[in-house]
Design an enzyme around this catalytic site. Sequence first.
Site, short mmCIF file in Angstrom:
data_model
loop_
_atom_site.label_atom_id
_atom_site.label_comp_id
_atom_site.label_asym_id
_atom_site.label_seq_id
_atom_site.Cartn_x
_atom_site.Cartn_y
_atom_site.Cartn_z
N ARG A 78 0.86 -1.19 0.00
CA ARG A 78 0.00 0.00 0.00
C ARG A 78 0.89 1.24 0.00
O ARG A 78 1.68 1.44 0.92
CB ARG A 78 -0.90 -0.02 1.25
CG ARG A 78 -1.70 1.24 1.39
CD ARG A 78 -2.59 1.26 2.63
NE ARG A 78 -3.20 2.56 2.71
CZ ARG A 78 -3.18 3.36 3.78
NH1 ARG A 78 -2.63 2.97 4.91
NH2 ARG A 78 -3.73 4.54 3.73
N HIS A 122 -3.49 10.75 0.55
CA HIS A 122 -2.96 10.57 1.92
C HIS A 122 -2.45 11.94 2.40
O HIS A 122 -1.25 12.15 2.54
CB HIS A 122 -1.88 9.51 1.92
CG HIS A 122 -1.50 8.99 3.28
ND1 HIS A 122 -1.56 7.65 3.63
CD2 HIS A 122 -1.05 9.61 4.38
CE1 HIS A 122 -1.14 7.49 4.88
NE2 HIS A 122 -0.83 8.67 5.36
N GLU A 167 -7.52 8.16 6.42
CA GLU A 167 -7.75 8.80 7.72
C GLU A 167 -8.31 10.21 7.62
O GLU A 167 -7.66 11.19 8.01
CB GLU A 167 -6.46 8.81 8.54
CG GLU A 167 -5.95 7.45 8.88
CD GLU A 167 -4.66 7.48 9.70
OE1 GLU A 167 -4.19 8.56 10.06
OE2 GLU A 167 -4.13 6.40 9.99
N ASN A 291 -7.08 1.50 10.34
CA ASN A 291 -5.73 1.81 10.83
C ASN A 291 -5.85 1.85 12.35
O ASN A 291 -6.63 2.64 12.89
CB ASN A 291 -5.26 3.17 10.33
CG ASN A 291 -5.10 3.22 8.81
OD1 ASN A 291 -5.27 2.22 8.12
ND2 ASN A 291 -4.77 4.38 8.29
N TYR A 293 -3.83 2.13 16.09
CA TYR A 293 -2.61 2.39 16.87
C TYR A 293 -2.83 2.27 18.36
O TYR A 293 -2.12 1.54 19.04
CB TYR A 293 -2.02 3.75 16.51
CG TYR A 293 -1.44 3.73 15.10
CD1 TYR A 293 -0.15 3.28 14.88
CD2 TYR A 293 -2.22 4.09 14.00
CE1 TYR A 293 0.38 3.19 13.59
CE2 TYR A 293 -1.70 4.01 12.71
CZ TYR A 293 -0.41 3.56 12.52
OH TYR A 293 0.10 3.46 11.25
N GLU A 364 -3.25 -0.27 8.36
CA GLU A 364 -2.05 0.20 9.07
C GLU A 364 -2.05 -0.37 10.48
O GLU A 364 -3.08 -0.36 11.16
CB GLU A 364 -2.01 1.72 9.21
CG GLU A 364 -1.64 2.46 7.96
CD GLU A 364 -1.58 3.97 8.18
OE1 GLU A 364 -1.31 4.43 9.30
OE2 GLU A 364 -1.83 4.68 7.19
O1 IFM Z 1 2.50 7.96 9.75
C1 IFM Z 1 1.14 7.89 9.97
C2 IFM Z 1 0.40 7.64 8.67
O2 IFM Z 1 0.69 8.59 7.70
C3 IFM Z 1 -1.09 7.66 8.92
N1 IFM Z 1 -1.45 6.79 10.02
C4 IFM Z 1 -0.70 6.87 11.23
C5 IFM Z 1 0.79 6.79 10.93
C6 IFM Z 1 1.59 6.86 12.25
O3 IFM Z 1 1.32 8.06 12.88
#
Ligand code: IFM
Length: 456
Positions: A78, A122, A167, A291, A293, A364
């Site tokens: 990706r 992006h 995002e 995504n 985190y 992600e």
């Molecule tokens: O680096 C970023 C990415 O561009 C978008 N999602 C989160 C990642 C980590 O912060």
Amino acid sequence: MTDLPILPSGFRFGASTASYQIEGAVDEDGRGPTIWDTFTHEPGRIRGGDTGDVAIDHYHRWEGDLDLLAELGIHDYRFSIAWSRILPQGTGAVEPRGLAFYDRLVDGLLARGIRPVPTLYHWDLPQALEDRGGWLSRDTAEALGDYVGVVVDRLGDRVRDWITLNEMSVQTLYGYALTDHAPGRGLGFGALPVAHHQLLAHGHAVARLRAAGAERVGVAQQHFPVVPASGAMEDLVAAGTFAAITNWLFADPLLAGRYPEELRPLIPVDDAQLAEDLALISAPLDFYGVNYYEPMLVEAPREGADYAGAAEVDLPEGLPFALLPYPSEERTDFGWAIAPDQLTAILRELRERYPNLPPVVITEGGASFHDGPGADGAVHDARRIAYLDAHLRAVADAVAAGVDVRGYYTWSAFDNFEWAAGNDERFGLVYVDYATQERIRKDSFAWYRDVIAAQP
Ligand code: IFM
């Protein structure tokens, strides 16, 4: 072989990157300036004064980088396409050299047996469009549709999988509501039109891709699981409001064709227009990219409490919610909580909330750890291996609980420019020495390769 996470047969392993974070070459081959070029050159915006002017110089080193991806054995790569390489002014004249770059990249991936999965947007909005209102203007949504038409005309004979926008929540909130990301507008709730226009842009993109016969179309959305700080009614309400703004403001229109009721008044269109827009926005998708985190711990603001520095985002005062540090035993070097169980939780929540949820791909997932080369020249990033191991197992748990998850793309293939945090935060499986542009495979690179090879 040691005990490696095993996912269902056919599960797709990948890695993700984005144009501004890796390409560099910002003035080459007719590329137009973007909001990130402007923002990174404003004093004080980026930690250490870093910019993406050179980044990891992928624009010139892409062949060696693709060789590394082939060695890694990923099924899918990706990457994102820079709008201003294709249309330097955002609309109007097409730059053939920009199209030619992505043409070579796609052919290079296919030649190495890797499926290209481009993200069409992006965050690197052409500056010319920002000058005409950016995402506050409805015209930007239509402009994105036209740009997507140009790209799919050129690459659609070889690219089967497409991601529209990355995002939208982060660009809306960090870039337009707050000032942490480009364009740094700081509009507070005045940023809500940005959400609608990005969603509309997604709708236009899907329509263009479908018209061109695209096989698989999806979107990539950041999802923060939102955890109330207590069971007290005011904390539950605060957490609900925060979740509405960060998660449901975007996912509800996409997956259920409606806005959260409490936010509808902030969407700048009348009911008839809204119905038309939502029909476009909620067109069926082939996959929904998540995504993930970290989770967010939220409470109702307490009288006299000082929340500055409590979480990694400082929110303005006067909001009906406050962020607290999520109580995880471990954190990444970026300070983010490590909570793989919350990945399972958000996947289950999405499945419960949306009866029509398409198959999910984790577009992600990853962590910044600052490990660099040791005395032996190698990068021993055991914490990243533990992180990825735990999160892949969390995905397996979600699958066991009935969520249809089809893939996991790690963020990121390479260390890269981490937006407001500059070059210090390192998310890659491949270490990049920014002074020499040397690439060094981290231990996690070999581990991820082994995981992929061990799958049924
Ligand atoms: O680096 C970023 C990415 O561009 C978008 N999602 C989160 C990642 C980590 O912060």
